[in-house]
Scaffold this motif. Structure first.
Motif, mmCIF file in Angstrom:
data_model
loop_
_atom_site.group_PDB
_atom_site.id
_atom_site.type_symbol
_atom_site.label_atom_id
_atom_site.label_comp_id
_atom_site.label_asym_id
_atom_site.label_seq_id
_atom_site.Cartn_x
_atom_site.Cartn_y
_atom_site.Cartn_z
ATOM 1 N N MET A 1 46.316 73.360 28.993
ATOM 2 C CA MET A 1 46.217 72.854 29.458
ATOM 3 C C MET A 1 45.615 71.384 30.664
ATOM 4 O O MET A 1 45.025 71.622 30.046
ATOM 5 N N SER A 2 46.140 70.386 30.964
ATOM 6 C CA SER A 2 45.568 68.782 32.095
ATOM 7 C C SER A 2 45.156 69.455 33.044
ATOM 8 O O SER A 2 44.309 70.660 33.384
ATOM 9 N N GLY A 3 43.607 68.262 33.325
ATOM 10 C CA GLY A 3 43.667 69.091 34.221
ATOM 11 C C GLY A 3 42.279 68.223 33.681
ATOM 12 O O GLY A 3 41.882 68.070 33.000
ATOM 13 N N PHE A 4 40.991 68.694 34.717
ATOM 14 C CA PHE A 4 39.452 68.429 34.703
ATOM 15 C C PHE A 4 39.190 70.075 33.573
ATOM 16 O O PHE A 4 38.529 70.857 34.667
ATOM 17 N N THR A 5 38.180 69.725 32.223
ATOM 18 C CA THR A 5 37.828 70.713 31.279
ATOM 19 C C THR A 5 36.059 70.855 32.202
ATOM 20 O O THR A 5 35.557 69.870 32.428
ATOM 21 N N LEU A 6 36.093 71.613 31.339
ATOM 22 C CA LEU A 6 34.342 72.147 31.433
ATOM 23 C C LEU A 6 33.739 71.013 29.980
ATOM 24 O O LEU A 6 32.649 70.801 30.330
ATOM 25 N N ASP A 7 34.958 70.961 29.650
ATOM 26 C CA ASP A 7 33.992 69.698 28.587
ATOM 27 C C ASP A 7 34.438 67.869 28.634
ATOM 28 O O ASP A 7 33.256 67.547 28.790
ATOM 29 N N ASP A 8 34.961 67.861 29.971
ATOM 30 C CA ASP A 8 35.278 66.110 30.454
ATOM 31 C C ASP A 8 33.571 66.662 31.547
ATOM 32 O O ASP A 8 33.353 65.319 31.442
ATOM 33 N N LEU A 9 33.326 67.707 31.844
ATOM 34 C CA LEU A 9 31.992 67.764 32.867
ATOM 35 C C LEU A 9 30.900 67.144 31.472
ATOM 36 O O LEU A 9 29.715 66.878 32.050
ATOM 37 N N ARG A 10 30.875 68.230 30.450
ATOM 38 C CA ARG A 10 30.343 68.247 29.382
ATOM 39 C C ARG A 10 29.625 66.764 29.573
ATOM 40 O O ARG A 10 28.430 66.270 29.270
ATOM 41 N N THR A 11 30.775 65.760 29.195
ATOM 42 C CA THR A 11 30.866 64.084 28.919
ATOM 43 C C THR A 11 29.917 63.508 30.102
ATOM 44 O O THR A 11 29.279 63.121 29.772
ATOM 45 N N VAL A 12 30.716 64.237 31.143
ATOM 46 C CA VAL A 12 29.759 62.992 31.971
ATOM 47 C C VAL A 12 27.819 63.413 32.037
ATOM 48 O O VAL A 12 27.577 62.470 32.332
ATOM 49 N N MET A 13 27.755 65.091 31.932
ATOM 50 C CA MET A 13 26.225 65.121 32.167
ATOM 51 C C MET A 13 25.975 64.601 30.908
ATOM 52 O O MET A 13 24.863 64.163 31.463
ATOM 53 N N ARG A 14 26.365 64.476 29.490
ATOM 54 C CA ARG A 14 25.651 64.041 28.899
ATOM 55 C C ARG A 14 25.740 62.256 28.475
ATOM 56 O O ARG A 14 24.079 61.696 28.791
ATOM 57 N N GLU A 15 26.237 61.481 29.097
ATOM 58 C CA GLU A 15 26.224 60.317 29.083
ATOM 59 C C GLU A 15 25.841 60.188 30.797
ATOM 60 O O GLU A 15 25.238 58.681 30.915
ATOM 61 N N CYS A 16 26.073 60.344 31.660
ATOM 62 C CA CYS A 16 25.266 60.444 33.264
ATOM 63 C C CYS A 16 24.197 60.552 33.423
ATOM 64 O O CYS A 16 23.814 59.688 34.463
ATOM 65 N N VAL A 17 24.349 61.388 34.245
ATOM 66 C CA VAL A 17 22.570 62.524 34.282
ATOM 67 C C VAL A 17 22.105 62.443 33.685
ATOM 68 O O VAL A 17 20.748 63.370 33.968
#
Lengths: 86, 421
Positions: A1-17
């Protein structure tokens, strides 16, 4: 499924916050409270701000900031992505 | 009131152009190894000032918890590292002490300028939604105090002093007050990190930075060729405890006296305040000028300011009446971290019995009648040290530090701890 996934969130958490060493981000974090992951309200605000810019979805309204878990946050982003016609 | 009312420095964490860690700093100070070079944090070629003292080898993402790095400025990064080092040095486990009995009082000069510049660039290049949420807490003066407090669970009376280069001494003075009132332990001192285009440009406005390009000749306090000062980053964090909580003879030294003053406005016929501040600090310590073994001078390297400081020292101690040194010639002036680092260096000098030298200065300017320690360390076994600091705009502070072990000149007491009021 496309869209926003938990892995996308993980990436933002790891790289930005940022993530503390004691947190296993790769683990099953969907239903873990943000507070337990070391994320206070300001961290969630920053998270929402980053996702909003990267994914072009408005998130600075209250429901996004009230998401208590990564799973709830991902669900809210996808609801808004759908509304935005993605 | 603390059990003894006497504040002992039990831990030191140095992060400075002279190195990361107290030992690295002290070895560099003894060897006269300079930490000043061409600015590497950004391209300084378009600026009139291209030299600075930068902290070597610090990588925040390796040195700090992942969550703390993106929400704090570099000046806070440096302080968080130094605070942990100071607590380790003091042998303190904060989790074992009551959280409301521990306080944090630091100095900050310009807040989080590098973080702020980054967010401002996003604002004018991309728009308001690109400004990060952490700008709200990263830039402001109390951010370092707050982050140390949160990280180590210290919920006693916290605060921040913003008095430019005098701030490090003012923080220590306030820390002593807090210790006397209610706290058992205070984390104090300060850092600064304004070596970004925005931070440097703000500093240039004073007209007091050296534009000399030779690193060995750029910062020469009290010298005939004094041409202003070199900026730097870093500082020192100290752990203060009441003497009753410390084994006899332990620790680096005692905060024996402190005073702060503020200059009269320009054009006033009243005298400037440094001399009186120095005298008040000595009175607070209960010691005579003849008891003082070394003065760590402010050393602005602006000729008129050098003369004013030299005169204040000479009026109190007599011409050439006390050894004077300016080890910050190796680091540049660290603003909010500067006098905290001077206090740390003075404490190390007391513990090791050595007066470290002033680098660079070779010919004293006319009227600067000082016994300036240059060239090599002087092994004079100092027992009492005075640290002087002046902050831009009129701040002046003086701190008296006393060695912990041994007898003073009058044979009072066997430790610096018990002889104090």
């Amino acid at each position: 499924m496309s869209g926003f996934t938990l892995d996308d969130l993980r990436t933002v958490m790891r790289e930005c916050v940022g993530v503390d060493e004691s947190v296993d981000l790769a683990g099953d974090i969907g239903d873990v409270a943000f507070a337990e992951l070391g994320y206070d309200s300001l961290a969630v605000l920053e998270l929402a701000s980053q996702v909003q810019r990267t994914w072009g979805v408005p998130l600075t309204d209250t429901p996004a900031l009230e998401a208590r878990t990564p799973g709830a946050f991902v669900a809210y982003v996808n609801d808004n992505l759908t509304e935005a016609g993605r | 009131m603390g059990p003894s009312g006497t504040a002992v420095v039990t831990g030191i964490g140095v992060i400075a152009p002279t190195g990361m860690g107290t030992d690295a700093h002290w070895q560099a100070v003894l060897a006269g190894k300079p930490g000043i070079g061409r600015i590497s944090r950004f391209d300084p070629s378009g600026y009139p000032v291209r030299l600075a003292g930068e902290v070597p080898g610090f990588v925040a993402r390796e040195a700090l918890p992942g969550r703390l790095v993106p929400q704090t400025d570099r000046w806070t990064h440096l302080a968080l590292w130094a605070a942990r080092a100071a607590l380790d040095d003091a042998g303190v486990d904060p989790a074992a002490l009551p959280e409301y009995a521990m306080a944090v009082v630091t100095s900050s000069s310009s807040g989080g300028t590098e973080f702020g510049q980054h967010e401002m660039e996003r604002l004018y290049r991309k728009g308001p939604s690109w400004v990060g949420a952490y700008q709200s807490i990263a830039w402001f003066y109390a951010a370092t105090t707050g982050q140390i407090s949160i990280r180590h669970g210290m919920r006693g009376p916290c605060g921040v002093l913003a008095t430019e280069q005098a701030g490090g001494l003012d923080a220590i003075g306030q820390a002593r007050r807090v210790l006397r009132d209610e706290a058992e332990l205070v984390v104090t001192g300060g850092t600064d990190a304004s070596l970004c285009p925005y931070g440097l440009t703000a500093q240039l406005a004073t007209g007091r930075l050296s534009t000399v390009e030779d690193a060995a000749r750029a910062y020469l306090p009290f010298d005939v060729d004094a041409s202003g000062y070199v900026p730097g980053e870093g500082g020192a964090i100290l752990v203060l405890r009441d003497a009753a909580a410390v084994p006899p003879g332990a620790g680096y030294g005692v905060v024996a006296g402190y005073a702060a003053g503020f200059d009269p406005p320009p054009g006033s016929d009243r005298p400037r305040v440094l001399r009186r501040t120095l005298e008040r600090a000595l009175a607070d310590a209960g010691c005579a000028p003849s008891d003082v073994d070394v003065v760590f001078a402010d050393g602005l390297a602006v000729p008129a300011e050098d003369l004013a400081e030299a005169r204040a020292i000479s009026e109190v101690f007599g011409p050439g009446g006390v050894p004077v040194t300016v080890p910050k010639t190796l680091t540049g002036r660290l603003y909010g971290g500067g006098s905290a680092l001077d206090a740390a260096t003075a404490l190390l000098a007391l513990r090791e019995g050595v007066v470290p030298p002033t680098a660079g200065t070779s010919r004293l300017a006319p009227g600067c009648d000082l016994d300036l320690v240059t060239g090599a360390p002087r092994r004079s076994a100092p027992r009492t040290a005075v640290v002087l600091a002046r902050g831009h705009g009129g701040f002046a502070s003086a701190l008296v530090l006393r060695a912990v072990r041994g007898r003073d000149a009058d044979g009072r007491g066997t430790t610096g701890v018990t002889e104090e009021r």
